[in-house]
Design a protein around this motif. Structure first.
Motif, short mmCIF file in Angstrom:
data_model
loop_
_atom_site.label_atom_id
_atom_site.label_comp_id
_atom_site.label_asym_id
_atom_site.label_seq_id
_atom_site.Cartn_x
_atom_site.Cartn_y
_atom_site.Cartn_z
N TYR A 38 76.79 34.96 15.84
CA TYR A 38 75.86 34.90 16.96
C TYR A 38 75.20 33.53 17.01
N ILE A 39 74.62 33.24 18.17
CA ILE A 39 73.97 31.97 18.39
C ILE A 39 72.47 32.20 18.59
N ILE A 46 74.08 28.48 14.80
CA ILE A 46 75.17 29.40 15.09
C ILE A 46 75.56 30.01 13.75
N THR A 60 85.31 32.80 16.92
CA THR A 60 83.89 33.14 17.00
C THR A 60 83.05 31.91 17.31
N GLU A 64 80.72 31.52 20.58
CA GLU A 64 79.28 31.23 20.58
C GLU A 64 78.97 29.95 21.34
N HIS A 67 78.78 30.63 25.00
CA HIS A 67 77.49 31.19 25.41
C HIS A 67 76.49 30.08 25.73
#
Length: 120
Positions: A38-39, A46, A60, A64, A67
């Motif tokens: 996730y960020i 990150i 991944t 991120e 996003h």
């Protein structure tokens, strides 16, 4: 090209990529946290799960970064785009992204398996 945008965010935005085993499906600050990563834009971090495979870590990381680049995209659109981008990466582009998501022991093992030295 999208890779240039990914590279620019990694090099110029101040984001720090953190490999961790503490990635879980929880909610923090109202945002869902995924099991792969996730960020956290407010902290310029990150988080990537170090227990998944190297290719999954690259996907991944791309996910991120997307996003950050396209904040209005849906999760589904980001997921599809990150898979598609990963499939189209050149070897040098893949190597660049791997630099951010591999631990030193993995890098040494990769260099050794290719008869390369880690001392440059």
């Amino acid at each position: 090209m999208i890779f240039k945008k990914l590279k620019r965010v990694l090099l110029e935005s101040g984001y720090r990529v953190i490999l961790t085993s503490n990635v879980s499906r929880t909610k923090k600050k109202g945002l869902a946290r995924g099991i792969k990563g996730y960020i956290v834009p407010d902290d310029l971090k990150i988080y990537i799960n170090k227990n998944i495979g190297v290719n999954d870590r690259v996907i991944t990381l791309v996910h991120e970064l997307l996003h950050e680049i396209y904040p209005v995209w849906t999760e589904g659109k980001v997921s599809q785009a990150s898979e598609r981008i990963f499939q189209r990466l050149t070897v040098p582009q893949l190597g660049f992204l791997q630099f951010f998501i591999m631990v030193p022991a993995e890098i040494r093992a990769m260099l050794k398996s290719n008869n390369l030295s880690s001392a440059c």
